[in-house]
Each structure stands twice: as structure tokens, then as C-alpha cells.
Design a protein around this motif. Structure first.
Motif, mmCIF file in Angstrom:
data_model
loop_
_atom_site.group_PDB
_atom_site.id
_atom_site.type_symbol
_atom_site.label_atom_id
_atom_site.label_comp_id
_atom_site.label_asym_id
_atom_site.label_seq_id
_atom_site.Cartn_x
_atom_site.Cartn_y
_atom_site.Cartn_z
ATOM 1 N N GLY A 1 13.584 42.751 -21.790
ATOM 2 C CA GLY A 1 12.663 42.468 -20.710
ATOM 3 C C GLY A 1 12.534 40.995 -20.378
ATOM 4 N N VAL A 2 13.158 40.119 -21.189
ATOM 5 C CA VAL A 2 13.112 38.686 -20.915
ATOM 6 C C VAL A 2 14.407 38.280 -20.217
ATOM 7 N N GLU A 3 14.306 37.824 -18.972
ATOM 8 C CA GLU A 3 15.503 37.489 -18.227
ATOM 9 C C GLU A 3 16.037 36.101 -18.586
ATOM 10 N N LYS A 4 15.124 35.150 -18.743
ATOM 11 C CA LYS A 4 15.554 33.809 -19.112
ATOM 12 C C LYS A 4 14.354 33.010 -19.587
ATOM 13 N N ARG A 5 14.619 31.909 -20.290
ATOM 14 C CA ARG A 5 13.543 31.100 -20.837
ATOM 15 C C ARG A 5 13.969 29.644 -20.900
ATOM 16 N N THR A 6 13.033 28.769 -21.030
ATOM 17 C CA THR A 6 13.315 27.352 -21.188
ATOM 18 C C THR A 6 13.664 27.063 -22.639
ATOM 19 N N MET A 7 14.734 26.282 -22.859
ATOM 20 C CA MET A 7 15.145 25.925 -24.204
ATOM 21 C C MET A 7 14.852 24.455 -24.467
ATOM 22 N N THR A 8 14.556 24.132 -25.696
ATOM 23 C CA THR A 8 14.314 22.745 -26.068
ATOM 24 C C THR A 8 15.320 22.319 -27.123
ATOM 25 N N ASN A 9 15.652 21.037 -27.125
ATOM 26 C CA ASN A 9 16.671 20.499 -28.011
ATOM 27 C C ASN A 9 16.119 19.366 -28.856
ATOM 28 N N LEU A 10 16.647 19.247 -30.064
ATOM 29 C CA LEU A 10 16.405 18.089 -30.923
ATOM 30 C C LEU A 10 17.767 17.474 -31.212
ATOM 31 N N VAL A 11 17.965 16.230 -30.825
ATOM 32 C CA VAL A 11 19.272 15.581 -30.940
ATOM 33 C C VAL A 11 19.208 14.463 -31.970
ATOM 34 N N LYS B 1 8.762 24.882 -30.202
ATOM 35 C CA LYS B 1 9.752 25.932 -29.930
ATOM 36 C C LYS B 1 11.160 25.365 -29.738
ATOM 37 N N CYS B 2 11.560 24.527 -30.690
ATOM 38 C CA CYS B 2 12.911 23.973 -30.669
ATOM 39 C C CYS B 2 13.934 25.082 -30.887
#
Length: 331
Positions: free
Chosen positions: A26-36, A82-83
């Protein structure tokens, strides 16, 4: 792209393909977070600004590697935000540091890992078939899904560590200690061969006793021991061409002692692609290796010299989800 003093990207985030979260119905897309994590001392550190431009404009935190940095603490902090992906932007030493930090985090909470090859050799990136070009490497994390990759746990008297690529013991440590920053800068991926010149004439022998999944090898005189999860080491030298970081096994290479001509045969065999067929080489695959040597054998873990003597090596199957190139597993 604008960044705050802490390195936080303040531009609008980008939404990644929904198939990355294929288990969330049911989740089409989401925002992703990065740690570099990036290393100023890496061989191609000058390309970091290009990496900032090439990475998707997701909310990102950029952290420069230092000796005093607690990587686990940095990751834990970002997990609250939410990394999703921890990037290792550097060489094999950077990969090694990030792997050890991730393995200190509970598997259920552990984020996946992406490697950007900015080092001198980038051996583990090569095993994962990650392109050397930054734009192509970044495209993997935009278009592909991570897969579970094995790591190796080593234990000894009073210590425990992890690594992703290769542990090299015996005379290999002496070669690593010959490598100055000047040699690395001038010789690049060939620096390990350059560093070996001063060691070849005075190879040290070790009396080794080993146990691999219950099979023993006793009183074995050795020049070097390699315990591999990846295929290459020290500048894309194929020390374990049969190794795979998804098979749940260690590739153990024991090199017998001998004379200079024996070493010439081993080097020639490596260049011709039949290194494991040399008479001076014993090759085994195992899930666990116990090793004792006299004198005690030190190891380098993906380029980092470890003074403690490892006693046991154990493969940890599928420990960290990592992004790989489309050619991964085809060789």
C-alpha cells in the motif's frame, strides 16, 4: 545544492522508487535519507564535491571521517531521522570502518550500505562490481535494490572486529608497513607491489596450525595467510578469485614458505590467473577458521594493521544489505 554548517542538505528531497520498499503493501513511495561518511585522506577525496552534486538531492548528512569520530553514535543519531542508507565514500579503510559501525547496530534496525569508490585501490567496490565513475556508482543506489552481503567476524584474546574484504597476515603486514603516503600517491593501485620490493629478499616464516570446519592442518610453515570475503586485495590483485560475499563461506589461502623463485612463481601465477594452482598455495573454503602461529601472526584488515593476534575467523552470512553493480556475481 545548499548545505548547513553540519552538512545537512536543505534542498527539497527526492522520492526513490517504491520497489525499494516492496514489503510495505500500500506504500507507493517514500522519502529516503542518507548518511554519508567521507574520508579526506582517501586517494580520490578531491571528488567529494562532485559526489555532493551527483547524489540524489535527498535529505543528507555529510560526516568527515576523523580518528576520534564515533561512527556508531553518528549512525544511531541519524536512525532517529529514519536514515535509510549509510554511504562509505572512500577506500577500503572507509568501508572497513563503516562495516564495523553497522555491525554494532541490531540487525533489525541496521540500515543498508552504499560504497562510493574514492580510495586508491577500492578492492571491495570491485568485488561488488561498483563502477569507479561517481555518476555511474550513484546511479546504482537510485535504480537498484540492496542485497544481503556477508562480512567476516574475527576474534582474539580480548578483541572482536569485522571486515568485508580481505584479512592478510604474515609478510603481508610488513608490506603494508612499507607503504608511505608518497608511495601510495605515486604508485596508486600498484603501490602494494612497490612496497613488496623491500620484503621479498627477507621473507619471514611462520609455523601455522589451522582448523577449518573441523579439518586440521598442523605444523605448516607459511609466508602468508589470506582470509578472504572479496576477490582482490592491495590494488585489485586477485588473491581469492573464487571468493563470493554471498556464499556464506571464507576463502582461505595459505602460502607456503620457500625461496625467492617460489615467490616469483606465485606472482607469475597471479598475473596469469592461475594463482591458486601454484604448488606453494593451499586453498580451502570454510565457514569458520581457527588459526595459531609461532611467532604470532599479525594481520591487516582491508589495509588497517591490527596488532592483536586473531584466533578465529567466522563468516556472518547476509549481515549487511549493500548495493551492487549489475555485473555482480557474473565472474
Amino acid at each position: 545544492m545548499q548545505y548547513t554548517a553540519s552538512g545537512r542538505c536543505v534542498e527539497s528531497s527526492v522520492e526513490f522508487p517504491a520497489r525499494y520498499l516492496k514489503n510495505q503493501k500500500g506504500v507507493e513511495k517514500r522519502t529516503m535519507t542518507n548518511l554519508v561518511f567521507w574520508n579526506r585522506g582517501s586517494g580520490k577525496a578531491e571528488q567529494v564535491e562532485r559526489l555532493r552534486t551527483a547524489l540524489p538531492s535527498a535529505t543528507s548528512t555529510w560526516v568527515q571521517m576523523t580518528r576520534d569520530l564515533d561512527l556508531r553514535e553518528s549512525i544511531e543519531k541519524e536512525l532517529h531521522c529514519k536514515c535509510d542508507i549509510v554511504f562509505a565514500a572512500g577506500g577500503d579503510g572507509t568501508v572497513n570502518a563503516v562495516v564495523n559501525a553497522l555491525m554494532k547496530i541490531d540487525a533489525a534496525r541496521r540500515p543498508c550500505m552504499a560504497v562510493i569508490p574514492l580510495g586508491t585501490a577500492n578492492d571491495f567496490a570491485g568485488t561488488l562490481a561498483i563502477p569507479d565513475e561517481i555518476d555511474r556508482a550513484v546511479a546504482l543506489y537510485r535504480d537498484r535494490q540492496p542485497i544481503p552481503i556477508d562480512v567476516v567476524r574475527i576474534t582474539g584474546r580480548g578483541f572482536q572486529r569485522y571486515y568485508a574484504n580481505v584479512a592478510a597476515g604474515g609478510n603481508c603486514v610488513r608490506v603494508s608497513e612499507e607503504l608511505t603516503d608518497e608511495i601510495k600517491s605515486r604508485w596508486g593501485a600498484f603501490s602494494y607491489l612497490r612496497g613488496a620490493v623491500g620484503v621479498l629478499a627477507d621473507m619471514k616464516s611462520f609455523r601455522v596450525n589451522a582448523e577449518m570446519d573441523g579439518q586440521r592442518i598442523d605444523d605448516f610453515d607459511s609466508w602468508a595467510v589470506l582470509v578472504a570475503n572479496g576477490k582482490t586485495n592491495a590494488g585489485r590483485i586477485a588473491v581469492a578469485p573464487e571468493a563470493s560475499p554471498v556464499d556464506g563461506l571464507l576463502d582461505v589461502v595459505l602460502i607456503k614458505d620457500g625461496d625467492v623463485m617460489d615467490m616469483v612463481e606465485i606472482v607469475a601465477g597471479n598475473l596469469l590467473g592461475n594463482f591458486l594452482e601454484c604448488e606453494q598455495v593451499i586453498y580451502r573454503q570454510a565457514q569458520r577458521l581457527k588459526l595459531y602461529s609461532d611467532p604470532p601472526m599479525r594481520f591487516t584488515l582491508d589495509g588497517e594493521v591490527v596488532d592483536e593476534e586473531p584466533v578465529e575467523f567466522e563468516c556472518v552470512p547476509g549481515a549487511i544489505r549493500m548495493f551492487c553493480g549489475p555485473e555482480f556475481g557474473q565472474t
